[in-house]
Scaffold this active site. Structure first.
Site, PDB file in Angstrom:
ATOM      1  N   GLY A 253      -1.242  -5.399   8.388  1.00  0.00           N
ATOM      2  CA  GLY A 253      -1.845  -6.715   8.602  1.00  0.00           C
ATOM      3  C   GLY A 253      -1.160  -7.679   7.658  1.00  0.00           C
ATOM      4  O   GLY A 253       0.059  -7.739   7.611  1.00  0.00           O
ATOM      5  N   GLU A 254      -1.946  -8.376   6.896  1.00  0.00           N
ATOM      6  CA  GLU A 254      -1.395  -9.325   5.931  1.00  0.00           C
ATOM      7  C   GLU A 254      -2.077  -9.051   4.589  1.00  0.00           C
ATOM      8  O   GLU A 254      -3.282  -9.263   4.446  1.00  0.00           O
ATOM      9  CB  GLU A 254      -1.643 -10.753   6.443  1.00  0.00           C
ATOM     10  CG  GLU A 254      -1.238 -11.834   5.481  1.00  0.00           C
ATOM     11  CD  GLU A 254       0.189 -11.681   4.944  1.00  0.00           C
ATOM     12  OE1 GLU A 254       1.134 -11.534   5.735  1.00  0.00           O
ATOM     13  OE2 GLU A 254       0.335 -11.688   3.712  1.00  0.00           O
ATOM     14  N   SER A 255      -1.274  -8.555   3.645  1.00  0.00           N
ATOM     15  CA  SER A 255      -1.848  -8.094   2.380  1.00  0.00           C
ATOM     16  C   SER A 255      -2.596  -9.201   1.629  1.00  0.00           C
ATOM     17  O   SER A 255      -3.639  -8.951   1.034  1.00  0.00           O
ATOM     18  CB  SER A 255      -0.762  -7.477   1.502  1.00  0.00           C
ATOM     19  OG  SER A 255       0.319  -8.378   1.328  1.00  0.00           O
TER      20      SER A 255
ATOM     21  N   CYS B 249       2.151  -0.217   5.902  1.00  0.00           N
ATOM     22  CA  CYS B 249       2.707  -1.576   5.810  1.00  0.00           C
ATOM     23  C   CYS B 249       1.952  -2.448   4.796  1.00  0.00           C
ATOM     24  O   CYS B 249       2.112  -2.249   3.598  1.00  0.00           O
ATOM     25  CB  CYS B 249       2.802  -2.191   7.193  1.00  0.00           C
ATOM     26  SG  CYS B 249       4.005  -3.519   7.252  1.00  0.00           S
TER      27      CYS B 249
ATOM     28  N   ARG C  32       7.907  -7.306  -0.501  1.00  0.00           N
ATOM     29  CA  ARG C  32       7.257  -7.783   0.733  1.00  0.00           C
ATOM     30  C   ARG C  32       8.296  -8.390   1.667  1.00  0.00           C
ATOM     31  O   ARG C  32       9.254  -9.008   1.206  1.00  0.00           O
ATOM     32  CB  ARG C  32       6.204  -8.852   0.418  1.00  0.00           C
ATOM     33  CG  ARG C  32       4.931  -8.306  -0.153  1.00  0.00           C
ATOM     34  CD  ARG C  32       3.924  -9.431  -0.405  1.00  0.00           C
ATOM     35  NE  ARG C  32       3.456 -10.048   0.816  1.00  0.00           N
ATOM     36  CZ  ARG C  32       3.222 -11.339   0.957  1.00  0.00           C
ATOM     37  NH1 ARG C  32       3.410 -12.177  -0.038  1.00  0.00           N
ATOM     38  NH2 ARG C  32       2.761 -11.809   2.093  1.00  0.00           N
TER      39      ARG C  32
ATOM     40  N   ILE D  92       7.232  -3.925  11.105  1.00  0.00           N
ATOM     41  CA  ILE D  92       6.857  -5.301  11.438  1.00  0.00           C
ATOM     42  C   ILE D  92       6.712  -6.085  10.141  1.00  0.00           C
ATOM     43  O   ILE D  92       5.776  -5.875   9.375  1.00  0.00           O
ATOM     44  CB  ILE D  92       5.525  -5.339  12.230  1.00  0.00           C
ATOM     45  CG1 ILE D  92       5.622  -4.471  13.486  1.00  0.00           C
ATOM     46  CG2 ILE D  92       5.164  -6.785  12.592  1.00  0.00           C
ATOM     47  CD1 ILE D  92       4.281  -4.252  14.190  1.00  0.00           C
ATOM     48  N   ARG D  93       7.674  -6.941   9.893  1.00  0.00           N
ATOM     49  CA  ARG D  93       7.662  -7.713   8.628  1.00  0.00           C
ATOM     50  C   ARG D  93       7.314  -6.760   7.458  1.00  0.00           C
ATOM     51  O   ARG D  93       6.464  -7.027   6.623  1.00  0.00           O
ATOM     52  CB  ARG D  93       6.644  -8.855   8.728  1.00  0.00           C
ATOM     53  CG  ARG D  93       7.190 -10.154   8.181  1.00  0.00           C
ATOM     54  CD  ARG D  93       6.529 -11.370   8.813  1.00  0.00           C
ATOM     55  NE  ARG D  93       5.090 -11.286   8.810  1.00  0.00           N
ATOM     56  CZ  ARG D  93       4.311 -11.659   7.812  1.00  0.00           C
ATOM     57  NH1 ARG D  93       4.820 -12.163   6.712  1.00  0.00           N
ATOM     58  NH2 ARG D  93       3.012 -11.543   7.916  1.00  0.00           N
TER      59      ARG D  93
ATOM     60  N   HIS E 116       4.457   1.590  10.900  1.00  0.00           N
ATOM     61  CA  HIS E 116       3.126   1.655  11.540  1.00  0.00           C
ATOM     62  C   HIS E 116       3.017   2.814  12.533  1.00  0.00           C
ATOM     63  O   HIS E 116       3.124   2.575  13.746  1.00  0.00           O
ATOM     64  CB  HIS E 116       2.898   0.385  12.368  1.00  0.00           C
ATOM     65  CG  HIS E 116       2.751  -0.870  11.584  1.00  0.00           C
ATOM     66  ND1 HIS E 116       1.540  -1.332  11.143  1.00  0.00           N
ATOM     67  CD2 HIS E 116       3.666  -1.774  11.186  1.00  0.00           C
ATOM     68  CE1 HIS E 116       1.713  -2.481  10.509  1.00  0.00           C
ATOM     69  NE2 HIS E 116       2.990  -2.775  10.516  1.00  0.00           N
TER      70      HIS E 116
ATOM     71  N   GLU F  12       0.428   4.103  13.531  1.00  0.00           N
ATOM     72  CA  GLU F  12      -0.812   3.894  14.294  1.00  0.00           C
ATOM     73  C   GLU F  12      -0.587   3.180  15.619  1.00  0.00           C
ATOM     74  O   GLU F  12      -1.456   3.206  16.481  1.00  0.00           O
ATOM     75  CB  GLU F  12      -1.852   3.143  13.428  1.00  0.00           C
ATOM     76  CG  GLU F  12      -1.557   1.668  13.130  1.00  0.00           C
ATOM     77  CD  GLU F  12      -0.626   1.446  11.943  1.00  0.00           C
ATOM     78  OE1 GLU F  12       0.029   2.403  11.493  1.00  0.00           O
ATOM     79  OE2 GLU F  12      -0.546   0.288  11.486  1.00  0.00           O
TER      80      GLU F  12
HETATM   81  N1  GLN Z   1       4.304  -8.767   5.574  1.00  0.00           N
HETATM   82  C1  GLN Z   1       2.951  -8.317   5.523  1.00  0.00           C
HETATM   83  C2  GLN Z   1       2.353  -8.470   4.119  1.00  0.00           C
HETATM   84  O1  GLN Z   1       2.977  -8.944   3.240  1.00  0.00           O
HETATM   85  C3  GLN Z   1       2.841  -6.889   5.987  1.00  0.00           C
HETATM   86  C4  GLN Z   1       3.153  -6.774   7.461  1.00  0.00           C
HETATM   87  C5  GLN Z   1       2.497  -5.660   8.182  1.00  0.00           C
HETATM   88  O2  GLN Z   1       1.519  -5.039   7.721  1.00  0.00           O
HETATM   89  N2  GLN Z   1       2.967  -5.411   9.365  1.00  0.00           N
HETATM   90  O3  GLN Z   1       1.243  -8.093   3.915  1.00  0.00           O
END
Ligand code: GLN
Length: 196
Positions: free
Chosen positions: A46-48, A78, A107, A136-137, A177, A179
């Site tokens: 997700g987004e930390s 991630c 990151r 993913i990112r 990921h 999952e």
């Molecule tokens: N770039 C996201 C972060 O800094 C992580 C991306 C992801 O969980 N797919 O949290």
């Protein structure tokens, strides 16, 4: 064993689904009472920065940190890997983590959302076959402490091989990921090896 998935933000439903393929009915964790009812936790992608801020709002940030320090098995994918890292590079100013794994992660190391990709990675401790890894990112691991086991590496855009799956005792993290694939080997490894 009761397994929880931190369900504040990110792809927690996919982790619940992957665990159910492994015959584990996971509990969504948003509150301290739910945290207290579990023996192991999965932190989703997700987004930390959002996960930190919601964990504080829901008053589970410190309790999760304490459970990790007390030995609760945790798997983070991630953003979940970032949450388990002791140090972050390219962090948002003042960004905190739960910590527990003696690694420094960068990151968004592989680039922006548009630079997301899939590849096969080799992780002999986890699977005899290659693992389908979706980045993913994603972060990569830049520094690894002496107690950290590197389970898989991947060559970054800088031409250097970086750890993308690591374990330190009861804590497991992947930059990718599993999952969102139908390869459940990482979840199985977590349940059968890390949690036992
Ligand atoms: N770039 C996201 C972060 O800094 C992580 C991306 C992801 O969980 N797919 O949290």
């Amino acid at each position: 064993m009761r397994v929880g998935v931190l369900a504040l933000q990110g792809d927690f439903r996919e982790h619940v689904g992957a665990l159910s393929h492994c015959q584990v009915q996971a509990i969504e964790v948003r509150r301290v009472s739910e945290l207290e009812s579990i023996d192991a936790l999965v932190i989703p992608g997700g987004e930390s920065t959002t996960i930190v801020s919601l964990a504080k709002t829901f008053e589970v940030f410190e309790p999760i940190k304490k459970r990790i320090a007390a030995g609760m098995p945790v798997y983070g994918s991630c953003a979940g890997m970032i949450m388990l890292a002791n140090q972050i590079v390219a962090a948002k100013e003042g960004q905190e983590t739960f910590g527990g794994i003696d690694i420094t992660v960068r990151r968004n190391a592989f680039g922006r959302q548009i630079d997301s990709f899939e590849s096969d990675v080799i992780a002999p401790a986890i699977s005899n076959s290659t693992i389908r890894a979706v980045f993913i990112r994603a972060p990569w691991v830049e520094k690894v402490g002496k107690d950290v086991e590197v389970l898989a590496t991947y060559t970054g855009t800088d031409g250097v091989s970086h750890a993308v799956a690591v374990r330190q005792g009861h804590l497991l993290a992947t930059a990718f990921h599993p999952e969102i694939t139908d390869d459940y080997s990482v979840h199985r490894y977590f349940l059968e090896k890390v949690c036992k």
